[in-house]
Design a protein around this motif. Structure first.
Motif, PDB file in Angstrom:
ATOM      1  N   LEU A  94       1.558   8.853   1.417  1.00  9.46           N
ATOM      2  CA  LEU A  94       2.898   9.196   0.938  1.00  9.46           C
ATOM      3  C   LEU A  94       3.597   7.930   0.499  1.00  9.46           C
ATOM      4  O   LEU A  94       3.350   6.856   1.061  1.00  9.46           O
ATOM      5  N   ASP A  95       4.495   8.049  -0.479  1.00  5.54           N
ATOM      6  CA  ASP A  95       5.281   6.876  -0.843  1.00  5.54           C
ATOM      7  C   ASP A  95       6.456   6.746   0.128  1.00  5.54           C
ATOM      8  O   ASP A  95       6.576   7.518   1.090  1.00  5.54           O
ATOM      9  N   ASP A 116       3.041  -3.469   0.169  1.00  2.00           N
ATOM     10  CA  ASP A 116       2.502  -3.962  -1.099  1.00  2.00           C
ATOM     11  C   ASP A 116       2.132  -5.435  -0.955  1.00  2.00           C
ATOM     12  O   ASP A 116       2.223  -6.007   0.131  1.00  2.00           O
ATOM     13  N   ALA A 117       1.718  -6.054  -2.057  1.00  2.00           N
ATOM     14  CA  ALA A 117       1.231  -7.438  -2.013  1.00  2.00           C
ATOM     15  C   ALA A 117       2.292  -8.410  -1.514  1.00  2.00           C
ATOM     16  O   ALA A 117       1.980  -9.431  -0.906  1.00  2.00           O
ATOM     17  N   ALA A 128       7.691  -2.561   2.138  1.00  2.00           N
ATOM     18  CA  ALA A 128       7.224  -1.222   2.513  1.00  2.00           C
ATOM     19  C   ALA A 128       6.789  -0.459   1.271  1.00  2.00           C
ATOM     20  O   ALA A 128       7.511  -0.428   0.272  1.00  2.00           O
ATOM     21  N   ALA A 129       5.598   0.135   1.325  1.00  2.00           N
ATOM     22  CA  ALA A 129       5.059   0.832   0.155  1.00  2.00           C
ATOM     23  C   ALA A 129       4.706   2.278   0.465  1.00  2.00           C
ATOM     24  O   ALA A 129       4.115   2.958  -0.357  1.00  2.00           O
ATOM     25  N   GLY A 130       5.048   2.755   1.656  1.00  2.00           N
ATOM     26  CA  GLY A 130       4.760   4.139   2.002  1.00  2.00           C
ATOM     27  C   GLY A 130       3.960   4.258   3.282  1.00  2.00           C
ATOM     28  O   GLY A 130       4.002   3.362   4.142  1.00  2.00           O
ATOM     29  N   PHE A 131       3.223   5.355   3.389  1.00  2.00           N
ATOM     30  CA  PHE A 131       2.545   5.670   4.646  1.00  2.00           C
ATOM     31  C   PHE A 131       1.176   6.281   4.375  1.00  2.00           C
ATOM     32  O   PHE A 131       0.962   6.907   3.338  1.00  2.00           O
TER      33      PHE A 131
END
Length: 192
Positions: A92-93, A172-173, A177-180
């Protein structure tokens, strides 16, 4: 004089064309790449700075195309792996919108097969499964934990199944936070 209009036969007109045409081709090709066409290349000609720009552009487009092919190959491999594993896996995002979901996750969560990518979690799931997962994700999003695990019974298609839930944060790099990612295992038989 300098205030004379440029005619087709003038040196100034020819020089201007030699500069503007390759720049126009570069601008068009750049717009094409921006629209997702990574196969576009600009015709080379000359040895000046603009020709060097064209060479650099073509090299960049080739590199992007190779990277896209590599990413597509990896994505296809990941889909094969996700289909093959017995555990349910969904990602998920940060806004709880489904990015990926494998068939075992659909089955374990009692979700009818369909195109769920791009759909909010609350529109896909309901009942106790939604309550359990939402609570875990909100706790992850607001707290210091990177991973949370729960074992919860969930009624799926009229049958109570004991599911192990593991939810982890993705970054992300840059570390943002980029989601789950959520993994669901059916441990009903083990519990019996």
């Amino acid at each position: 004089g300098f205030d004379e209009p440029l005619s087709d036969g003038s040196i100034g007109f020819r020089l201007a064309k030699q500069v503007t045409e390759p720049i126009e081709r570069l601008a068009f090709a750049t717009a094409e790449v921006g629209a997702g066409n990574l196969d576009v290349r600009v015709e080379q000609g000359g040895r000046d700075e603009i020709a060097q720009l064209v060479v650099g552009f073509n090299r960049m487009a080739t590199d992007l195309s190779r990277n896209r092919e590599d990413l597509e190959r990896r994505r296809a491999q990941m889909e094969i792996i996700l289909r093959a594993v017995g555990a349910g896996v969904l990602s998920l995002d940060a806004d709880f919108v489904v990015r990926t979901i494998n068939p075992p996750a659909l089955r374990l969560l009692g979700v009818t097969p369909g195109e769920w990518v791009g759909v909010k979690l609350g529109e896909m799931l309901g009942g106790h499964a939604l309550e359990t997962l939402s609570a875990m994700l909100h706790r992850l999003a607001s707290g210091p934990h990177e991973t949370l695990r729960r074992q919860m019974p969930v009624a799926v298609a009229g049958e109570v199944r004991t599911l192990n839930w593991t939810a982890s944060r993705m970054h992300d790099a840059s570390g943002a936070a980029a989601g789950f990612v959520v993994v669901v295992d059916d441990v009903t038989e083990i519990m019996r």
